[in-house]
Write an enzyme that holds these catalytic residues in place. Structure first.
Site, mmCIF file in Angstrom:
data_model
loop_
_atom_site.group_PDB
_atom_site.id
_atom_site.type_symbol
_atom_site.label_atom_id
_atom_site.label_comp_id
_atom_site.label_asym_id
_atom_site.label_seq_id
_atom_site.Cartn_x
_atom_site.Cartn_y
_atom_site.Cartn_z
ATOM 1 C CE LYS A 139 -7.907 -3.222 5.139
ATOM 2 N NZ LYS A 139 -8.388 -3.050 3.355
ATOM 3 C CD1 TRP A 168 -1.954 -2.261 1.812
ATOM 4 C CD2 TRP A 168 -3.096 -1.522 -0.335
ATOM 5 N NE1 TRP A 168 -3.193 -2.831 0.929
ATOM 6 C CE2 TRP A 168 -3.830 -1.943 -0.247
ATOM 7 C CE3 TRP A 168 -3.532 -0.066 -1.216
ATOM 8 C CZ2 TRP A 168 -4.590 -2.347 -0.894
ATOM 9 C CZ3 TRP A 168 -4.365 -0.341 -1.901
ATOM 10 C CH2 TRP A 168 -5.224 -1.049 -1.811
ATOM 11 C CG ASP A 180 -3.052 4.032 4.047
ATOM 12 O OD1 ASP A 180 -3.840 4.255 4.890
ATOM 13 O OD2 ASP A 180 -2.999 3.818 3.208
HETATM 14 C C1 LIG Z 1 -3.771 0.260 4.242
HETATM 15 C C2 LIG Z 1 -4.380 0.522 2.840
HETATM 16 N N1 LIG Z 1 -4.431 1.273 2.159
HETATM 17 C C3 LIG Z 1 -4.741 1.683 1.470
HETATM 18 C C4 LIG Z 1 -5.942 0.828 0.687
HETATM 19 C C5 LIG Z 1 -7.042 1.040 -0.498
HETATM 20 O O1 LIG Z 1 -8.090 2.104 -0.061
HETATM 21 P P1 LIG Z 1 -8.692 2.132 -1.132
HETATM 22 O O2 LIG Z 1 -9.648 1.246 -1.546
HETATM 23 O O3 LIG Z 1 -9.953 2.382 0.754
HETATM 24 O O4 LIG Z 1 -8.921 3.029 -1.815
HETATM 25 C C6 LIG Z 1 -6.049 -0.499 1.844
HETATM 26 C C7 LIG Z 1 -7.185 -1.721 0.914
HETATM 27 O O5 LIG Z 1 -7.454 -2.045 1.641
HETATM 28 C C8 LIG Z 1 -5.334 -0.357 2.715
HETATM 29 O O6 LIG Z 1 -5.552 -1.507 3.298
#
Ligand SMILES: Cc1ncc(COP(=O)(O)O)c(C=O)c1O
Length: 367
Positions: free
Chosen positions: A202, A107, A178
């Protein structure tokens, strides 16, 4: 698939489980929000009821995390992925100053790619790719630029199951995090951060809403050419109703925050539970004589996502299928990594972890 009807534990990593109570209350609210005459699906965003839902949700997050008064809390859309873009657009004012990115897994790799779309002066302060994202750095392994516009990192890499134990120390440089997969799973000192962003699906609700906690002084210098919908300021000015917010998704966050406050009794209890859930599974892995092989090195193991392998993909498929037959679902690893991943978001009870532990012990005995 024959499932054991007594149990159904959802260990999915992408969208997490929700407590039965929250699902029940959400169902009721689809009929009528208690104390009102209206379904949560049709609440008008200019109504007092919408304001009340947003205000209570915000207040609950403030209470749970002890958010200081000089921070705003926003409810936005576009997922955590949109924040990969909004962060550099809003916070990278002087392009002569670098932005710093910690690349610790799937990510954060996605996040840095979006920063490069805003400018080339992007510095990777550490990159774990060469080690297949199995470890995190210690503070002596990276340097932060004193003049960096901000430092971005991901507190918990959901795919690889790597978690920073504490926030990065960045001195006076703005820290952006994040926190999508470990938000509200432990107390954090919000004052260490410039921005925390997190999607809901989550730990705190259903997909459709993204929570952003931002220190107010960072709003002073946002460039005026940022498109309005991507500029934090109009959202703050309008208290998250600049445009129509995803009210039902926010309502589920409200129910989750009430549950965390009233039923779980706060984040110290969530943290204690997270530890016990993850330890139950790591204990099986560590005592399995290499039958189960953990992905992350021990010091950096996530308490939220446990990624591991078995000796072959055939055996992993068998593991996933057998698990389904006893009511355990969502164990497939992320498509980028494969293997197995068990996720212990806030809603997963300790019994779920112990049930999985027992299944793993039996599976090993049989194979
Ligand atoms: C740590 C993290 N950041 C970002 C994301 C992306 O999230 P989204 O699908 O809400 O854009 C995820 C997706 O699982 C994630 O686990």
């Amino acid at each position: 698939m024959t499932t054991d009807k007594k149990h159904l534990y959802n260990f999915s990593g992408g969208v997490g489980a929700l407590p039965e109570k929250v699902i029940f209350d959400a169902q009721q609210a689809i009929k009528k929000i208690p104390g009102s005459n209206i379904s949560a699906l049709v609440v008008n965003h200019r109504s007092q009821l919408c304001r009340d839902i947003l205000d209570e949700t915000e207040q609950n997050i403030r209470t749970l995390l002890d958010v200081p008064n000089n921070y705003s809390i926003l409810f936005l859309q576009g997922g955590a992925s949109l924040q990969f873009t909004m962060i550099p657009m809003n916070l990278w004012i002087d392009k002569k100053c670098p932005v710093n990115y910690m690349v610790s897994g799937y990510w954060s790799t996605k996040a840095i790619k979006e920063a490069f779309k805003e400018g080339s002066n992007v510095k990777t302060i550490w990159n774990g790719e060469a080690q297949n994202f199995t470890k995190l750095p210690t503070p002596d392994e990276y340097n932060i630029d004193k003049n960096a516009a901000y430092v971005h990192y991901c507190s918990n890499e959901t795919v690889e199951g790597l978690q920073f134990a504490t926030p990065l120390e960045t001195g006076d440089v703005t820290l952006v995090c994040d926190m999508s997969s470990d938000f509200l799973t432990r107390p954090v000192d919000v004052s260490k951060f410039g921005v925390i962003y997190v999607h809901a699906q989550k730990n705190i609700g259903a997909a459709g809403v993204t929570v952003v906690i931002i220190r107010n002084d960072l709003l002073d210098n946002i460039p005026d050419n940022v498109p309005t919908i991507l500029d934090y300021r109009p959202h703050i000015k309008m208290q998250s109703i600049y445009n129509t917010p995803p009210i039902f998704a926010i309502y589920v966050v409200l129910l989750m925050t009430r549950w965390l406050l009233n039923d779980v009794n706060g984040l110290l209890n969530v943290a204690d539970l997270s530890k016990r859930k993850a330890e139950a599974i790591y204990d099986v892995i560590d005592n399995s004589n290499n039958f189960y092989r953990g992905h992350a090195q021990k010091e950096n193991r996530s308490l939220i996502n446990v990624a591991f392998n078995l000796s072959s993909s055939e055996l992993e498929n068998k593991f996933i299928e057998d698990a389904k037959n006893v009511g355990i679902i969502g164990l497939e690893g992320h498509r980028s990594l494969g293997g197995i991943r068990a996720s212990f978001y806030t809603s997963m009870p300790l019994e779920g972890a112990l049930y999985l532990k027992n299944f793993m012990l039996n599976f090993q005995k049989n194979y």
